[in-house]
Design a protein around this motif. Structure first.
Motif, PDB file in Angstrom:
ATOM      1  N   PHE A  94      -7.410   6.299  12.255  1.00 51.08           N
ATOM      2  CA  PHE A  94      -7.966   6.407  10.906  1.00 51.08           C
ATOM      3  C   PHE A  94      -7.713   5.147  10.078  1.00 51.08           C
ATOM      4  N   GLY A  95      -6.503   4.598  10.170  1.00 48.33           N
ATOM      5  CA  GLY A  95      -6.189   3.443   9.343  1.00 48.33           C
ATOM      6  C   GLY A  95      -6.843   2.170   9.820  1.00 48.33           C
ATOM      7  N   VAL A  96      -6.855   1.930  11.150  1.00 51.17           N
ATOM      8  CA  VAL A  96      -7.385   0.686  11.693  1.00 51.17           C
ATOM      9  C   VAL A  96      -8.857   0.814  12.048  1.00 51.17           C
ATOM     10  N   LEU A  97      -9.193   1.788  12.901  1.00 47.13           N
ATOM     11  CA  LEU A  97     -10.570   1.898  13.381  1.00 47.13           C
ATOM     12  C   LEU A  97     -11.527   2.373  12.286  1.00 47.13           C
ATOM     13  N   LEU A  98     -11.132   3.380  11.516  1.00 47.66           N
ATOM     14  CA  LEU A  98     -12.007   3.919  10.485  1.00 47.66           C
ATOM     15  C   LEU A  98     -11.787   3.294   9.113  1.00 47.66           C
ATOM     16  N   GLY A  99     -10.718   2.535   8.955  1.00 50.77           N
ATOM     17  CA  GLY A  99     -10.508   1.780   7.723  1.00 50.77           C
ATOM     18  C   GLY A  99     -10.076   2.591   6.523  1.00 50.77           C
ATOM     19  N   THR A 100      -9.458   3.757   6.726  1.00 50.23           N
ATOM     20  CA  THR A 100      -9.049   4.569   5.571  1.00 50.23           C
ATOM     21  C   THR A 100      -7.857   3.955   4.827  1.00 50.23           C
ATOM     22  N   LYS A 101      -7.214   2.958   5.419  1.00 53.61           N
ATOM     23  CA  LYS A 101      -6.060   2.357   4.742  1.00 53.61           C
ATOM     24  C   LYS A 101      -6.478   1.418   3.611  1.00 53.61           C
ATOM     25  N   HIS A 102      -7.724   0.991   3.602  1.00 58.48           N
ATOM     26  CA  HIS A 102      -8.179   0.054   2.581  1.00 58.48           C
ATOM     27  C   HIS A 102      -8.205   0.742   1.214  1.00 58.48           C
ATOM     28  N   GLY A 103      -7.592   0.120   0.251  1.00 57.57           N
ATOM     29  CA  GLY A 103      -7.537   0.660  -1.095  1.00 57.57           C
ATOM     30  C   GLY A 103      -6.428   1.658  -1.321  1.00 57.57           C
ATOM     31  N   VAL A 104      -5.609   1.912  -0.305  1.00 55.34           N
ATOM     32  CA  VAL A 104      -4.489   2.845  -0.438  1.00 55.34           C
ATOM     33  C   VAL A 104      -3.187   2.045  -0.374  1.00 55.34           C
ATOM     34  N   PRO A 105      -2.485   1.853  -1.478  1.00 56.74           N
ATOM     35  CA  PRO A 105      -1.221   1.107  -1.447  1.00 56.74           C
ATOM     36  C   PRO A 105      -0.172   1.808  -0.592  1.00 56.74           C
ATOM     37  N   ASP A 106       0.648   1.009   0.089  1.00 59.38           N
ATOM     38  CA  ASP A 106       1.727   1.550   0.927  1.00 59.38           C
ATOM     39  C   ASP A 106       1.179   2.608   1.889  1.00 59.38           C
ATOM     40  N   TYR A 107       0.173   2.211   2.661  1.00 64.44           N
ATOM     41  CA  TYR A 107      -0.530   3.199   3.489  1.00 64.44           C
ATOM     42  C   TYR A 107       0.375   3.827   4.542  1.00 64.44           C
ATOM     43  N   ILE A 108       1.239   3.049   5.163  1.00 66.58           N
ATOM     44  CA  ILE A 108       2.093   3.636   6.212  1.00 66.58           C
ATOM     45  C   ILE A 108       3.048   4.678   5.635  1.00 66.58           C
ATOM     46  N   PRO A 109       3.794   4.402   4.527  1.00 64.57           N
ATOM     47  CA  PRO A 109       4.570   5.494   3.907  1.00 64.57           C
ATOM     48  C   PRO A 109       3.691   6.663   3.468  1.00 64.57           C
ATOM     49  N   PHE A 110       2.496   6.351   2.953  1.00 64.48           N
ATOM     50  CA  PHE A 110       1.540   7.375   2.559  1.00 64.48           C
ATOM     51  C   PHE A 110       1.185   8.277   3.746  1.00 64.48           C
ATOM     52  N   LEU A 111       0.891   7.668   4.881  1.00 65.28           N
ATOM     53  CA  LEU A 111       0.491   8.411   6.074  1.00 65.28           C
ATOM     54  C   LEU A 111       1.654   9.188   6.671  1.00 65.28           C
ATOM     55  N   VAL A 112       2.809   8.551   6.825  1.00 64.22           N
ATOM     56  CA  VAL A 112       3.954   9.213   7.454  1.00 64.22           C
ATOM     57  C   VAL A 112       4.410  10.414   6.623  1.00 64.22           C
ATOM     58  N   THR A 113       4.432  10.261   5.299  1.00 65.11           N
ATOM     59  CA  THR A 113       4.796  11.393   4.434  1.00 65.11           C
ATOM     60  C   THR A 113       3.823  12.546   4.622  1.00 65.11           C
ATOM     61  N   GLY A 114       2.533  12.244   4.665  1.00 67.99           N
ATOM     62  CA  GLY A 114       1.543  13.291   4.871  1.00 67.99           C
ATOM     63  C   GLY A 114       1.700  13.997   6.201  1.00 67.99           C
ATOM     64  N   VAL A 115       1.974  13.230   7.258  1.00 64.43           N
ATOM     65  CA  VAL A 115       2.133  13.825   8.592  1.00 64.43           C
ATOM     66  C   VAL A 115       3.364  14.728   8.637  1.00 64.43           C
ATOM     67  N   PHE A 116       4.479  14.274   8.086  1.00 59.40           N
ATOM     68  CA  PHE A 116       5.709  15.066   8.114  1.00 59.40           C
ATOM     69  C   PHE A 116       5.539  16.375   7.341  1.00 59.40           C
ATOM     70  N   ILE A 117       4.936  16.310   6.153  1.00 54.56           N
ATOM     71  CA  ILE A 117       4.792  17.512   5.324  1.00 54.56           C
ATOM     72  C   ILE A 117       3.764  18.457   5.929  1.00 54.56           C
ATOM     73  N   TRP A 118       2.677  17.911   6.462  1.00 55.68           N
ATOM     74  CA  TRP A 118       1.687  18.770   7.109  1.00 55.68           C
ATOM     75  C   TRP A 118       2.274  19.450   8.341  1.00 55.68           C
ATOM     76  N   THR A 119       3.076  18.727   9.120  1.00 59.31           N
ATOM     77  CA  THR A 119       3.686  19.308  10.319  1.00 59.31           C
ATOM     78  C   THR A 119       4.549  20.509   9.962  1.00 59.31           C
ATOM     79  N   PHE A 120       5.203  20.477   8.819  1.00 57.24           N
ATOM     80  CA  PHE A 120       6.018  21.606   8.364  1.00 57.24           C
ATOM     81  C   PHE A 120       5.154  22.852   8.191  1.00 57.24           C
ATOM     82  N   THR A 121       4.015  22.709   7.517  1.00 57.23           N
ATOM     83  CA  THR A 121       3.117  23.847   7.327  1.00 57.23           C
ATOM     84  C   THR A 121       2.496  24.299   8.641  1.00 57.23           C
ATOM     85  N   GLN A 122       2.013  23.362   9.418  1.00 55.51           N
ATOM     86  CA  GLN A 122       1.356  23.694  10.688  1.00 55.51           C
ATOM     87  C   GLN A 122       2.296  24.429  11.634  1.00 55.51           C
ATOM     88  N   SER A 123       3.502  23.906  11.810  1.00 53.74           N
ATOM     89  CA  SER A 123       4.453  24.510  12.748  1.00 53.74           C
ATOM     90  C   SER A 123       4.915  25.876  12.256  1.00 53.74           C
TER      91      SER A 123
END
Length: 310
Positions: A94-123
Protein backbone atom coordinates in the motif's frame (compact mmCIF):
# COMPACT_ATOMS: atom_id res chain seq x y z
CA UNK A 1 -56.54 -76.08 21.40
CA UNK A 2 -55.48 -72.44 21.27
CA UNK A 3 -55.26 -70.35 24.30
CA UNK A 4 -55.72 -66.61 24.10
CA UNK A 5 -54.04 -64.47 26.69
CA UNK A 6 -55.66 -61.20 27.44
CA UNK A 7 -53.37 -58.45 28.78
CA UNK A 8 -55.31 -56.20 31.04
CA UNK A 9 -55.09 -52.56 29.97
CA UNK A 10 -52.73 -50.43 31.99
CA UNK A 11 -54.49 -47.91 34.03
CA UNK A 12 -53.31 -44.32 33.88
CA UNK A 13 -53.77 -41.93 36.71
CA UNK A 14 -56.27 -39.19 36.16
CA UNK A 15 -54.86 -35.86 34.94
CA UNK A 16 -55.75 -34.25 38.21
CA UNK A 17 -53.58 -36.75 40.09
CA UNK A 18 -50.59 -36.14 37.73
CA UNK A 19 -50.98 -32.39 38.12
CA UNK A 20 -51.17 -32.76 41.88
CA UNK A 21 -47.97 -34.85 41.93
CA UNK A 22 -46.18 -32.25 39.79
CA UNK A 23 -47.35 -29.48 42.11
CA UNK A 24 -46.10 -31.47 45.10
CA UNK A 25 -42.65 -31.88 43.53
CA UNK A 26 -42.49 -28.18 42.68
CA UNK A 27 -43.42 -27.24 46.23
CA UNK A 28 -40.85 -29.68 47.57
CA UNK A 29 -38.12 -28.18 45.34
CA UNK A 30 -39.02 -24.66 46.49
CA UNK A 31 -39.06 -25.77 50.11
CA UNK A 32 -35.48 -27.07 49.96
CA UNK A 33 -34.12 -24.33 47.71
CA UNK A 34 -33.66 -26.56 44.67
CA UNK A 35 -33.55 -25.14 41.14
CA UNK A 36 -33.31 -26.47 37.61
CA UNK A 37 -29.77 -27.57 36.78
CA UNK A 38 -28.16 -25.27 34.22
CA UNK A 39 -30.97 -22.73 34.30
CA UNK A 40 -30.10 -19.18 33.35
CA UNK A 41 -29.59 -16.98 36.42
CA UNK A 42 -30.85 -13.44 36.66
CA UNK A 43 -28.70 -10.77 35.06
CA UNK A 44 -27.57 -9.39 38.44
CA UNK A 45 -26.68 -12.87 39.71
CA UNK A 46 -24.85 -13.60 36.48
CA UNK A 47 -22.73 -10.47 36.83
CA UNK A 48 -21.92 -11.40 40.43
CA UNK A 49 -20.90 -14.91 39.40
CA UNK A 50 -18.70 -13.51 36.65
CA UNK A 51 -17.00 -11.07 39.03
CA UNK A 52 -16.38 -13.89 41.52
CA UNK A 53 -14.46 -15.72 38.79
CA UNK A 54 -12.33 -12.75 37.70
CA UNK A 55 -9.16 -14.55 38.85
CA UNK A 56 -10.05 -17.53 36.67
CA UNK A 57 -10.54 -15.20 33.69
CA UNK A 58 -7.11 -13.59 34.03
CA UNK A 59 -5.35 -16.87 34.84
CA UNK A 60 -6.98 -18.64 31.91
CA UNK A 61 -6.00 -15.78 29.58
CA UNK A 62 -2.39 -15.82 30.79
CA UNK A 63 -2.16 -19.60 30.40
CA UNK A 64 -3.53 -19.44 26.85
CA UNK A 65 -1.10 -16.65 25.96
CA UNK A 66 1.86 -18.59 27.33
CA UNK A 67 0.87 -21.76 25.50
CA UNK A 68 0.12 -20.01 22.21
CA UNK A 69 3.71 -20.06 20.93
CA UNK A 70 5.09 -22.77 23.21
CA UNK A 71 5.91 -25.04 20.24
CA UNK A 72 7.76 -22.31 18.29
CA UNK A 73 11.51 -21.90 18.73
CA UNK A 74 11.23 -18.11 19.01
CA UNK A 75 8.40 -18.47 21.51
CA UNK A 76 6.77 -15.25 22.67
CA UNK A 77 8.82 -13.18 20.19
CA UNK A 78 6.16 -14.06 17.61
CA UNK A 79 3.73 -11.88 19.56
CA UNK A 80 5.73 -8.91 18.25
CA UNK A 81 6.99 -10.36 14.98
CA UNK A 82 3.57 -11.24 13.57
CA UNK A 83 2.08 -7.70 13.50
CA UNK A 84 5.46 -6.26 12.46
CA UNK A 85 5.68 -8.62 9.48
CA UNK A 86 2.11 -7.73 8.55
CA UNK A 87 3.02 -4.04 8.73
CA UNK A 88 6.05 -4.64 6.47
CA UNK A 89 3.87 -6.36 3.87
CA UNK A 90 1.25 -3.60 4.01
CA UNK A 91 3.94 -0.93 3.71
CA UNK A 92 5.33 -2.51 0.54
CA UNK A 93 1.93 -3.08 -1.08
CA UNK A 94 0.00 0.00 0.00
CA UNK A 95 2.72 2.49 0.89
CA UNK A 96 5.15 1.82 -1.97
CA UNK A 97 3.19 0.19 -4.80
CA UNK A 98 -0.12 2.02 -4.31
CA UNK A 99 1.39 5.23 -2.95
CA UNK A 100 -0.87 5.68 0.09
CA UNK A 101 2.09 7.03 2.08
CA UNK A 102 2.17 10.25 0.06
CA UNK A 103 0.74 13.13 2.04
CA UNK A 104 0.70 11.17 5.30
CA UNK A 105 3.35 12.43 7.78
CA UNK A 106 5.24 9.75 9.72
CA UNK A 107 3.69 7.04 7.58
CA UNK A 108 5.55 4.10 9.13
CA UNK A 109 4.48 4.97 12.74
CA UNK A 110 1.03 5.70 11.29
CA UNK A 111 0.88 2.27 9.64
CA UNK A 112 2.40 0.24 12.49
CA UNK A 113 0.03 1.81 15.05
CA UNK A 114 -2.94 0.98 12.83
CA UNK A 115 -1.81 -2.62 12.34
CA UNK A 116 -1.22 -3.22 16.06
CA UNK A 117 -4.59 -1.74 17.12
CA UNK A 118 -6.51 -3.49 14.35
CA UNK A 119 -4.87 -6.82 15.24
CA UNK A 120 -6.24 -6.44 18.78
CA UNK A 121 -9.81 -6.16 17.48
CA UNK A 122 -9.41 -8.83 14.81
CA UNK A 123 -7.85 -11.42 17.13
CA UNK A 124 -10.40 -10.76 19.89
CA UNK A 125 -13.34 -11.32 17.57
CA UNK A 126 -11.84 -14.42 15.96
CA UNK A 127 -11.04 -15.93 19.36
CA UNK A 128 -14.53 -15.07 20.62
CA UNK A 129 -16.13 -16.82 17.64
CA UNK A 130 -14.55 -20.11 18.77
CA UNK A 131 -14.81 -19.46 22.52
CA UNK A 132 -17.70 -21.87 23.14
CA UNK A 133 -17.47 -24.24 20.16
CA UNK A 134 -13.73 -24.73 20.71
CA UNK A 135 -13.99 -25.39 24.46
CA UNK A 136 -16.96 -27.75 24.72
CA UNK A 137 -15.07 -30.09 27.02
CA UNK A 138 -14.57 -27.31 29.54
CA UNK A 139 -18.12 -26.02 29.12
CA UNK A 140 -19.67 -29.44 29.71
CA UNK A 141 -17.38 -30.46 32.56
CA UNK A 142 -17.54 -27.38 34.79
CA UNK A 143 -20.27 -25.02 35.93
CA UNK A 144 -19.30 -21.37 35.51
CA UNK A 145 -20.70 -18.32 33.71
CA UNK A 146 -19.93 -18.98 30.05
CA UNK A 147 -19.22 -15.30 29.38
CA UNK A 148 -15.93 -15.89 31.17
CA UNK A 149 -14.60 -17.61 28.04
CA UNK A 150 -14.99 -14.83 25.42
CA UNK A 151 -13.95 -12.24 27.99
CA UNK A 152 -10.83 -14.22 28.89
CA UNK A 153 -9.86 -14.46 25.21
CA UNK A 154 -10.18 -10.67 24.94
CA UNK A 155 -7.98 -10.31 28.03
CA UNK A 156 -5.46 -12.61 26.34
CA UNK A 157 -5.39 -10.40 23.24
CA UNK A 158 -5.04 -7.29 25.41
CA UNK A 159 -2.08 -8.86 27.18
CA UNK A 160 -0.54 -9.65 23.82
CA UNK A 161 -1.08 -6.07 22.62
CA UNK A 162 0.54 -4.64 25.76
CA UNK A 163 3.50 -6.96 25.25
CA UNK A 164 3.77 -5.78 21.63
CA UNK A 165 3.49 -2.11 22.61
CA UNK A 166 7.14 -2.20 23.66
CA UNK A 167 8.11 -2.75 20.02
CA UNK A 168 5.70 -0.03 18.92
CA UNK A 169 7.25 2.47 21.31
CA UNK A 170 10.74 1.63 20.00
CA UNK A 171 9.55 2.22 16.42
CA UNK A 172 7.99 5.56 17.38
CA UNK A 173 11.18 6.72 19.09
CA UNK A 174 13.36 5.56 16.18
CA UNK A 175 11.33 7.72 13.78
CA UNK A 176 11.64 10.78 15.98
CA UNK A 177 8.19 10.73 17.61
CA UNK A 178 8.56 12.55 20.95
CA UNK A 179 7.14 11.32 24.23
CA UNK A 180 4.37 13.70 25.22
CA UNK A 181 1.59 13.90 27.81
CA UNK A 182 -0.89 12.78 25.15
CA UNK A 183 0.53 9.26 25.46
CA UNK A 184 -1.59 8.96 28.62
CA UNK A 185 -4.67 8.94 26.38
CA UNK A 186 -3.66 5.40 25.41
CA UNK A 187 -5.21 4.15 28.68
CA UNK A 188 -8.82 5.33 28.13
CA UNK A 189 -8.61 4.54 24.40
CA UNK A 190 -7.56 0.94 25.06
CA UNK A 191 -10.15 0.58 27.83
CA UNK A 192 -12.95 1.61 25.47
CA UNK A 193 -11.63 -0.63 22.71
CA UNK A 194 -11.43 -3.58 25.09
CA UNK A 195 -15.09 -3.15 26.12
CA UNK A 196 -16.10 -2.93 22.47
CA UNK A 197 -14.05 -6.01 21.52
CA UNK A 198 -15.46 -8.01 24.43
CA UNK A 199 -19.03 -7.14 23.49
CA UNK A 200 -18.59 -8.13 19.84
CA UNK A 201 -16.75 -11.29 20.93
CA UNK A 202 -19.69 -12.34 23.10
CA UNK A 203 -22.08 -11.81 20.19
CA UNK A 204 -19.88 -13.94 17.95
CA UNK A 205 -19.42 -16.55 20.69
CA UNK A 206 -23.17 -17.13 20.88
CA UNK A 207 -23.49 -17.25 17.10
CA UNK A 208 -20.47 -19.54 16.79
CA UNK A 209 -21.84 -21.89 19.44
CA UNK A 210 -24.98 -22.57 17.39
CA UNK A 211 -23.41 -22.21 13.92
CA UNK A 212 -19.72 -23.25 13.92
CA UNK A 213 -19.40 -22.50 10.19
CA UNK A 214 -19.34 -18.78 11.07
CA UNK A 215 -15.70 -19.26 12.10
CA UNK A 216 -14.87 -20.06 8.46
CA UNK A 217 -16.62 -16.93 7.20
CA UNK A 218 -15.23 -14.44 9.72
CA UNK A 219 -11.72 -14.07 8.18
CA UNK A 220 -13.30 -12.70 4.99
CA UNK A 221 -15.57 -10.36 6.94
CA UNK A 222 -12.70 -9.09 9.08
CA UNK A 223 -10.42 -8.60 6.08
CA UNK A 224 -13.06 -6.44 4.40
CA UNK A 225 -13.57 -4.51 7.64
CA UNK A 226 -9.83 -3.88 7.85
CA UNK A 227 -9.68 -2.39 4.36
CA UNK A 228 -12.36 0.21 5.22
CA UNK A 229 -10.91 1.05 8.65
CA UNK A 230 -7.98 3.19 7.53
CA UNK A 231 -5.30 0.80 8.73
CA UNK A 232 -3.08 1.38 5.68
CA UNK A 233 -4.42 4.72 4.45
CA UNK A 234 -5.76 8.00 5.82
CA UNK A 235 -9.54 8.26 6.07
CA UNK A 236 -9.23 12.01 6.67
CA UNK A 237 -7.27 12.48 3.44
CA UNK A 238 -9.79 10.46 1.43
CA UNK A 239 -12.80 12.20 3.01
CA UNK A 240 -11.60 15.64 1.86
CA UNK A 241 -11.94 14.63 -1.79
CA UNK A 242 -15.00 16.03 -3.55
CA UNK A 243 -15.94 12.83 -5.39
CA UNK A 244 -16.68 10.91 -2.18
CA UNK A 245 -20.35 11.13 -1.07
CA UNK A 246 -20.89 12.66 2.36
CA UNK A 247 -22.72 9.61 3.70
CA UNK A 248 -19.75 7.40 2.78
CA UNK A 249 -17.36 9.76 4.56
CA UNK A 250 -19.51 9.68 7.71
CA UNK A 251 -19.68 5.87 7.67
CA UNK A 252 -15.91 5.60 7.27
CA UNK A 253 -15.20 8.13 10.01
CA UNK A 254 -17.63 6.59 12.54
CA UNK A 255 -16.53 3.03 11.84
CA UNK A 256 -15.68 1.75 15.37
CA UNK A 257 -12.42 0.11 14.32
CA UNK A 258 -11.32 3.36 12.64
CA UNK A 259 -12.36 5.38 15.71
CA UNK A 260 -10.11 3.41 18.07
CA UNK A 261 -7.23 3.45 15.57
CA UNK A 262 -7.57 7.23 15.20
CA UNK A 263 -7.55 7.72 18.97
CA UNK A 264 -4.36 5.71 19.35
CA UNK A 265 -2.67 7.58 16.52
CA UNK A 266 -3.73 10.89 18.04
CA UNK A 267 -2.35 9.81 21.43
CA UNK A 268 1.00 8.49 20.18
CA UNK A 269 1.94 10.36 16.99
CA UNK A 270 2.72 14.05 17.39
CA UNK A 271 2.02 14.87 13.71
CA UNK A 272 -1.46 13.31 13.90
CA UNK A 273 -3.41 16.33 15.14
CA UNK A 274 -6.96 16.82 16.39
CA UNK A 275 -8.13 18.20 13.04
CA UNK A 276 -7.75 14.73 11.53
CA UNK A 277 -10.17 13.22 14.04
CA UNK A 278 -13.90 13.03 13.36
CA UNK A 279 -16.10 15.38 15.34
CA UNK A 280 -17.09 14.19 18.84
CA UNK A 281 -14.64 11.28 18.59
CA UNK A 282 -14.57 10.46 22.32
CA UNK A 283 -18.38 10.32 22.72
CA UNK A 284 -18.54 8.13 19.60
CA UNK A 285 -15.88 5.81 21.01
CA UNK A 286 -17.71 5.60 24.35
CA UNK A 287 -21.02 5.04 22.58
CA UNK A 288 -19.66 2.13 20.54
CA UNK A 289 -18.17 0.60 23.68
CA UNK A 290 -21.45 0.99 25.58
CA UNK A 291 -23.64 -0.42 22.81
CA UNK A 292 -21.36 -3.34 22.00
CA UNK A 293 -20.35 -4.10 25.60
CA UNK A 294 -23.78 -4.00 27.25
CA UNK A 295 -25.71 -5.25 24.24
CA UNK A 296 -23.28 -8.10 23.56
CA UNK A 297 -23.27 -9.15 27.20
CA UNK A 298 -27.08 -9.30 27.42
CA UNK A 299 -27.31 -11.09 24.07
CA UNK A 300 -24.84 -13.73 25.26
CA UNK A 301 -26.50 -14.11 28.69
CA UNK A 302 -29.92 -14.80 27.18
CA UNK A 303 -28.63 -18.08 25.71
CA UNK A 304 -26.62 -19.10 28.79
CA UNK A 305 -28.49 -22.37 29.39
CA UNK A 306 -28.00 -23.56 25.78
CA UNK A 307 -24.19 -23.57 25.67
CA UNK A 308 -22.72 -27.06 25.58
CA UNK A 309 -26.09 -28.74 25.02
CA UNK A 310 -26.74 -31.13 22.15
Amino acid sequence: MSQVLHTPPQSTPPPSRVTQAGDDLTALAVRYGLSVSGARPTLRTYVSQLWARRHFITSFATAKLTAQYSQAKLGQIWQVMTPLLNAAVYYFIFGVLLGTKHGVPDYIPFLVTGVFIWTFTQSSIMAGTRAIAGNLGLVRALHFPRAALPISFCVQQLQQLLFSMAALIVILLCFGIPVTASWLLVIPALALQFVFNAGVSMVMARMGASTPDIAQLMPFVLRTWMYVSGVMWSIDKLSTKDHLPRVVSVLLETNPAAIYIDLMRFALIDSYHAGQLPAHVWPIAAGWALVAGVGGFIYFWKAEETYGRG
